[in-house]
Design a protein around this motif. Structure first.
Motif, PDB file in Angstrom:
ATOM      1  N   MET A  86       0.836  -1.206   0.000  1.00 26.08           N
ATOM      2  CA  MET A  86       0.000   0.000   0.000  1.00 26.08           C
ATOM      3  C   MET A  86       0.873   1.259   0.000  1.00 26.08           C
ATOM      4  O   MET A  86       0.608   2.208  -0.747  1.00 26.08           O
ATOM      5  CB  MET A  86      -0.920   0.025   1.225  1.00 26.08           C
ATOM      6  CG  MET A  86      -2.047  -0.983   1.201  1.00 26.08           C
ATOM      7  SD  MET A  86      -3.205  -0.770  -0.156  1.00 26.08           S
ATOM      8  CE  MET A  86      -3.696   0.908   0.056  1.00 26.08           C
ATOM      9  N   ALA A  87       1.898   1.277   0.845  1.00 24.88           N
ATOM     10  CA  ALA A  87       2.790   2.439   0.913  1.00 24.88           C
ATOM     11  C   ALA A  87       3.470   2.658  -0.438  1.00 24.88           C
ATOM     12  O   ALA A  87       3.601   3.799  -0.900  1.00 24.88           O
ATOM     13  CB  ALA A  87       3.815   2.247   2.026  1.00 24.88           C
ATOM     14  N   ALA A  88       3.891   1.576  -1.082  1.00 26.16           N
ATOM     15  CA  ALA A  88       4.530   1.694  -2.392  1.00 26.16           C
ATOM     16  C   ALA A  88       3.537   2.224  -3.423  1.00 26.16           C
ATOM     17  O   ALA A  88       3.888   3.087  -4.239  1.00 26.16           O
ATOM     18  CB  ALA A  88       5.077   0.338  -2.835  1.00 26.16           C
ATOM     19  N   ALA A  89       2.310   1.740  -3.380  1.00 30.64           N
ATOM     20  CA  ALA A  89       1.298   2.198  -4.339  1.00 30.64           C
ATOM     21  C   ALA A  89       1.054   3.695  -4.189  1.00 30.64           C
ATOM     22  O   ALA A  89       0.894   4.410  -5.187  1.00 30.64           O
ATOM     23  CB  ALA A  89       0.001   1.425  -4.145  1.00 30.64           C
ATOM     24  N   LEU A  90       1.046   4.170  -2.955  1.00 32.32           N
ATOM     25  CA  LEU A  90       0.856   5.608  -2.735  1.00 32.32           C
ATOM     26  C   LEU A  90       2.021   6.414  -3.289  1.00 32.32           C
ATOM     27  O   LEU A  90       1.832   7.526  -3.790  1.00 32.32           O
ATOM     28  CB  LEU A  90       0.654   5.880  -1.251  1.00 32.32           C
ATOM     29  CG  LEU A  90      -0.649   5.337  -0.661  1.00 32.32           C
ATOM     30  CD1 LEU A  90      -0.647   5.483   0.854  1.00 32.32           C
ATOM     31  CD2 LEU A  90      -1.858   6.026  -1.285  1.00 32.32           C
ATOM     32  N   LYS A  91       3.221   5.860  -3.222  1.00 31.12           N
ATOM     33  CA  LYS A  91       4.402   6.558  -3.745  1.00 31.12           C
ATOM     34  C   LYS A  91       4.423   6.595  -5.269  1.00 31.12           C
ATOM     35  O   LYS A  91       5.131   7.398  -5.867  1.00 31.12           O
ATOM     36  CB  LYS A  91       5.681   5.899  -3.225  1.00 31.12           C
ATOM     37  CG  LYS A  91       5.897   6.134  -1.740  1.00 31.12           C
ATOM     38  CD  LYS A  91       7.124   5.408  -1.239  1.00 31.12           C
ATOM     39  CE  LYS A  91       7.291   5.633   0.258  1.00 31.12           C
ATOM     40  NZ  LYS A  91       8.476   4.951   0.775  1.00 31.12           N
ATOM     41  N   MET A  92       3.662   5.710  -5.911  1.00 25.74           N
ATOM     42  CA  MET A  92       3.621   5.664  -7.375  1.00 25.74           C
ATOM     43  C   MET A  92       2.904   6.873  -7.965  1.00 25.74           C
ATOM     44  O   MET A  92       3.037   7.161  -9.145  1.00 25.74           O
ATOM     45  CB  MET A  92       2.912   4.389  -7.849  1.00 25.74           C
ATOM     46  CG  MET A  92       3.667   3.126  -7.600  1.00 25.74           C
ATOM     47  SD  MET A  92       2.698   1.656  -8.002  1.00 25.74           S
ATOM     48  CE  MET A  92       2.475   1.860  -9.757  1.00 25.74           C
ATOM     49  N   GLY A  93       2.098   7.523  -7.159  1.00 18.49           N
ATOM     50  CA  GLY A  93       1.287   8.604  -7.704  1.00 18.49           C
ATOM     51  C   GLY A  93       0.064   8.036  -8.385  1.00 18.49           C
ATOM     52  O   GLY A  93      -0.477   7.031  -7.951  1.00 18.49           O
ATOM     53  N   ARG A  94      -0.353   8.634  -9.476  1.00 17.44           N
ATOM     54  CA  ARG A  94      -1.540   8.174 -10.193  1.00 17.44           C
ATOM     55  C   ARG A  94      -1.104   7.469 -11.469  1.00 17.44           C
ATOM     56  O   ARG A  94      -0.954   8.094 -12.512  1.00 17.44           O
ATOM     57  CB  ARG A  94      -2.455   9.338 -10.527  1.00 17.44           C
ATOM     58  CG  ARG A  94      -2.807  10.152  -9.317  1.00 17.44           C
ATOM     59  CD  ARG A  94      -4.168  10.316  -8.809  1.00 17.44           C
ATOM     60  NE  ARG A  94      -5.345  10.270  -9.545  1.00 17.44           N
ATOM     61  CZ  ARG A  94      -6.334   9.443  -9.193  1.00 17.44           C
ATOM     62  NH1 ARG A  94      -6.191   8.599  -8.211  1.00 17.44           N
ATOM     63  NH2 ARG A  94      -7.466   9.474  -9.830  1.00 17.44           N
ATOM     64  N   PRO A  95      -0.899   6.136 -11.403  1.00 19.96           N
ATOM     65  CA  PRO A  95      -0.476   5.414 -12.609  1.00 19.96           C
ATOM     66  C   PRO A  95      -1.593   5.355 -13.648  1.00 19.96           C
ATOM     67  O   PRO A  95      -2.764   5.569 -13.333  1.00 19.96           O
ATOM     68  CB  PRO A  95      -0.140   4.017 -12.078  1.00 19.96           C
ATOM     69  CG  PRO A  95      -0.892   3.890 -10.800  1.00 19.96           C
ATOM     70  CD  PRO A  95      -1.047   5.278 -10.243  1.00 19.96           C
ATOM     71  N   ALA A  96      -1.208   5.066 -14.880  1.00 18.32           N
ATOM     72  CA  ALA A  96      -2.159   5.022 -15.987  1.00 18.32           C
ATOM     73  C   ALA A  96      -3.112   3.841 -15.873  1.00 18.32           C
ATOM     74  O   ALA A  96      -4.226   3.888 -16.384  1.00 18.32           O
ATOM     75  CB  ALA A  96      -1.400   4.955 -17.311  1.00 18.32           C
ATOM     76  N   SER A  97      -2.694   2.781 -15.210  1.00 14.77           N
ATOM     77  CA  SER A  97      -3.554   1.613 -15.078  1.00 14.77           C
ATOM     78  C   SER A  97      -3.790   1.311 -13.601  1.00 14.77           C
ATOM     79  O   SER A  97      -3.071   1.803 -12.733  1.00 14.77           O
ATOM     80  CB  SER A  97      -2.913   0.411 -15.781  1.00 14.77           C
ATOM     81  OG  SER A  97      -1.624   0.179 -15.267  1.00 14.77           O
ATOM     82  N   PRO A  98      -4.813   0.509 -13.299  1.00 15.82           N
ATOM     83  CA  PRO A  98      -5.109   0.191 -11.898  1.00 15.82           C
ATOM     84  C   PRO A  98      -3.938  -0.519 -11.211  1.00 15.82           C
ATOM     85  O   PRO A  98      -3.145  -1.206 -11.853  1.00 15.82           O
ATOM     86  CB  PRO A  98      -6.311  -0.763 -11.986  1.00 15.82           C
ATOM     87  CG  PRO A  98      -6.891  -0.528 -13.333  1.00 15.82           C
ATOM     88  CD  PRO A  98      -5.752  -0.118 -14.217  1.00 15.82           C
ATOM     89  N   VAL A  99      -3.853  -0.336  -9.918  1.00 14.22           N
ATOM     90  CA  VAL A  99      -2.845  -1.002  -9.102  1.00 14.22           C
ATOM     91  C   VAL A  99      -3.554  -2.060  -8.272  1.00 14.22           C
ATOM     92  O   VAL A  99      -4.557  -1.776  -7.615  1.00 14.22           O
ATOM     93  CB  VAL A  99      -2.123   0.000  -8.171  1.00 14.22           C
ATOM     94  CG1 VAL A  99      -1.167  -0.724  -7.233  1.00 14.22           C
ATOM     95  CG2 VAL A  99      -1.394   1.044  -8.994  1.00 14.22           C
ATOM     96  N   VAL A 100      -3.046  -3.276  -8.315  1.00 13.64           N
ATOM     97  CA  VAL A 100      -3.616  -4.375  -7.553  1.00 13.64           C
ATOM     98  C   VAL A 100      -2.603  -4.776  -6.482  1.00 13.64           C
ATOM     99  O   VAL A 100      -1.436  -5.012  -6.784  1.00 13.64           O
ATOM    100  CB  VAL A 100      -3.929  -5.594  -8.456  1.00 13.64           C
ATOM    101  CG1 VAL A 100      -4.437  -6.767  -7.637  1.00 13.64           C
ATOM    102  CG2 VAL A 100      -4.926  -5.201  -9.532  1.00 13.64           C
ATOM    103  N   ILE A 101      -3.055  -4.844  -5.243  1.00 10.27           N
ATOM    104  CA  ILE A 101      -2.196  -5.259  -4.140  1.00 10.27           C
ATOM    105  C   ILE A 101      -2.791  -6.537  -3.569  1.00 10.27           C
ATOM    106  O   ILE A 101      -3.945  -6.553  -3.141  1.00 10.27           O
ATOM    107  CB  ILE A 101      -2.121  -4.170  -3.051  1.00 10.27           C
ATOM    108  CG1 ILE A 101      -1.524  -2.895  -3.650  1.00 10.27           C
ATOM    109  CG2 ILE A 101      -1.313  -4.658  -1.854  1.00 10.27           C
ATOM    110  CD1 ILE A 101      -1.706  -1.684  -2.797  1.00 10.27           C
ATOM    111  N   LEU A 102      -2.008  -7.591  -3.616  1.00 12.43           N
ATOM    112  CA  LEU A 102      -2.475  -8.872  -3.089  1.00 12.43           C
ATOM    113  C   LEU A 102      -2.038  -8.997  -1.638  1.00 12.43           C
ATOM    114  O   LEU A 102      -0.859  -8.866  -1.329  1.00 12.43           O
ATOM    115  CB  LEU A 102      -1.904 -10.028  -3.911  1.00 12.43           C
ATOM    116  CG  LEU A 102      -2.246  -9.998  -5.400  1.00 12.43           C
ATOM    117  CD1 LEU A 102      -1.543 -11.138  -6.118  1.00 12.43           C
ATOM    118  CD2 LEU A 102      -3.742 -10.089  -5.599  1.00 12.43           C
ATOM    119  N   SER A 103      -2.993  -9.258  -0.782  1.00 16.71           N
ATOM    120  CA  SER A 103      -2.674  -9.455   0.621  1.00 16.71           C
ATOM    121  C   SER A 103      -2.106 -10.857   0.781  1.00 16.71           C
ATOM    122  O   SER A 103      -2.692 -11.837   0.317  1.00 16.71           O
ATOM    123  CB  SER A 103      -3.935  -9.297   1.465  1.00 16.71           C
ATOM    124  OG  SER A 103      -3.634  -9.402   2.822  1.00 16.71           O
TER     125      SER A 103
END
Length: 158
Positions: A86-103
């Motif tokens: 989640m922290a990494a996804a937030l650092k990515m900003g707004r990517p062009a495609s969806p971000v999926v994080i698998l728990s």
């Protein structure tokens, strides 16, 4: 204390794909990495990795903040591994495609870290609670792969 997952199991697969499925190079690179703890990547492999992957890190504080933020926002309790994603996804900003994080883990596996983040430990699943009530059995074996293998096979259901 911080978490160290060592070499992720999919690291070798990523190198294999980035090296154009060159199994000889991948095997040699992994053997060298195991021996020296260093890995020199050819420019083409590095370019292929950079085209496919982004890398971010998360401090312990950022990880706890992600656990707390997700809990406050959604009511869900996440484990530290998921929080790093989640922290990494937030650092990515707004990517062009969806971000999926698998728990990948249950938060009950990390009750202290979760409690530090949200002020309470996560609820323990009933299956884990039931396991805690079972008697603990310990067998001490000599450092012998064949002995350990035979021990395991002797206890498997027919």
């Amino acid at each position: 204390p911080s978490m160290d997952i060592q070499v992720a199991s999919n690291f070798e697969r990523a190198l294999f794909e980035a090296a154009g499925r060159d199994s000889a190079w991948t095997a040699a690179a992994m053997a060298d990495f195991t021996r020296s703890r260093r890995l020199a990547l050819p420019a083409a492999v590095l370019e292929n990795l950079r085209a496919r992957y982004s890398a971010f890190s998360s401090s312990d504080e950022e990880t706890k903040t992600a656990i707390a933020s997700i809990h406050k926002l959604t009511g869900r309790i996440i484990d530290p591994h998921t929080a790093v994603g989640m922290a990494a996804a937030l650092k990515m900003g707004r990517p062009a495609s969806p971000v999926v994080i698998l728990s990948t883990a249950h938060p009950a596996k990390f009750p202290e870290a979760v409690a530090q983040a949200i002020g309470m430990p996560p609820p323990e699943p009933a299956a884990l609670s039931a396991l805690r009530k079972l008697p603990e059995r310990v067998e001490i074996l000599a450092n012998s792969p064949s002995l350990i293998k035979n021990f395991i096979f002797s206890r498997l259901a027919p």
